[in-house]
Design a protein around this motif. Structure first.
Motif, mmCIF file in Angstrom:
data_model
loop_
_atom_site.group_PDB
_atom_site.id
_atom_site.type_symbol
_atom_site.label_atom_id
_atom_site.label_comp_id
_atom_site.label_asym_id
_atom_site.label_seq_id
_atom_site.Cartn_x
_atom_site.Cartn_y
_atom_site.Cartn_z
ATOM 1 N N ASN A 114 -4.319 19.808 -4.176
ATOM 2 C CA ASN A 114 -4.087 18.887 -3.563
ATOM 3 C C ASN A 114 -3.283 17.740 -4.843
ATOM 4 N N LYS A 126 -2.281 14.418 -1.213
ATOM 5 C CA LYS A 126 -2.358 13.942 0.348
ATOM 6 C C LYS A 126 -3.734 12.518 -0.234
ATOM 7 N N PRO A 127 -4.030 12.248 0.421
ATOM 8 C CA PRO A 127 -5.441 10.681 0.338
ATOM 9 C C PRO A 127 -7.188 11.843 -0.368
ATOM 10 N N ILE A 128 -7.126 11.634 -1.215
ATOM 11 C CA ILE A 128 -9.184 11.584 -1.319
ATOM 12 C C ILE A 128 -9.327 10.876 -1.097
ATOM 13 N N GLU A 156 -0.559 8.852 -4.883
ATOM 14 C CA GLU A 156 -1.175 9.580 -3.926
ATOM 15 C C GLU A 156 0.685 9.787 -3.556
ATOM 16 N N THR A 171 3.281 7.229 -1.424
ATOM 17 C CA THR A 171 3.153 6.169 -2.125
ATOM 18 C C THR A 171 4.072 5.348 -2.667
ATOM 19 N N PHE A 195 -8.176 0.534 -6.198
ATOM 20 C CA PHE A 195 -8.039 2.022 -5.740
ATOM 21 C C PHE A 195 -8.967 2.405 -5.779
ATOM 22 N N LYS A 219 -12.270 0.685 -1.938
ATOM 23 C CA LYS A 219 -12.264 1.397 -1.428
ATOM 24 C C LYS A 219 -12.812 2.360 -1.028
ATOM 25 N N TYR A 220 -13.449 2.939 -1.892
ATOM 26 C CA TYR A 220 -13.979 3.956 -2.505
ATOM 27 C C TYR A 220 -16.011 3.407 -2.651
#
Length: 199
Positions: free
Chosen positions: A25, A54-56, A89, A92, A192, A195-196
């Motif tokens: 990735n 791609k998003p992680i 990303e 982005t 960033f 969100k996790y």
């Protein structure tokens, strides 16, 4: 350990770490900022830039954040709690960089997206160490596209300030000129990780 030995060890740890964490990735990644430019000291953090295809997921974000802090602890450098490494990303990154194509630079930047575009373009074309790429063509294309922007920005800033200041600063590096005269909105990279739920 000499400065050169420290840089080499950090570079190897970075390259190994990001390849292991992001695997296929990973689009590209590198160390930038003071370490890449050679003006670091014992109070300097290690600036990193990682671009993913791609998003992680949450697990990858957590692993990277832990690794970032462990890297600083290992070499006894203070981490940057506001900017614990840039993870972007690829889509982005490309979208935000396109904002620069029509940007009319002003001394006060109010938009976070524009601020990030300027920051990321600077990182892309500036000095770097430990570059790892899974797609060299993508990296080279981006770097070539924005290579002339820093000097362009310097010229624009010199036109926006007083003639007296312009004369004083015209022979200074673009980085010093931007740092002295540009104002950016307050922002950090913690969003960033928020969100996790990694705050």
């Amino acid at each position: 350990m000499t400065r050169k030995e420290t840089e080499e060890k950090i570079k190897k740890d970075f390259m190994y770490g990001v390849c292991k964490i992001f695997g296929d990735n990973l689009a590209f990644g590198f160390i930038c900022g003071g370490f890449a430019k050679g003006f670091w000291d014992n109070n300097h953090d290690i600036d990193t830039f990682v671009c993913v295809k791609k998003p992680i997921g949450e697990e990858t974000a957590k692993t990277y954040l832990e690794w970032y802090y462990d890297l600083h602890k290992k070499y006894n450098f203070p981490p940057d709690d506001d900017y614990p490494g840039e993870i972007i990303e690829l889509d982005t990154l490309k979208t935000k960089l396109k904002l620069l194509h029509t940007l009319k630079l002003e001394l006060k930047v109010n938009d976070i997206d524009t601020r990030e575009a300027i920051l990321w373009a600077d990182m892309l074309v500036g000095k770097k160490m430990g570059l790892v790429c899974n797609n060299r063509k993508v990296f080279d294309t981006l770097q070539d596209e924005y290579a002339n922007y820093p000097e362009k920005w310097k010229k624009e800033v010199l036109l926006l300030i007083s003639e007296k200041d312009s004369q004083i600063w015209k022979d200074k590096s673009y980085l010093l000129v931007m740092e002295r005269f540009m104002q950016y909105p307050k922002n950090d990279a913690r969003g960033f990780y928020r969100k996790y739920n990694l705050e």
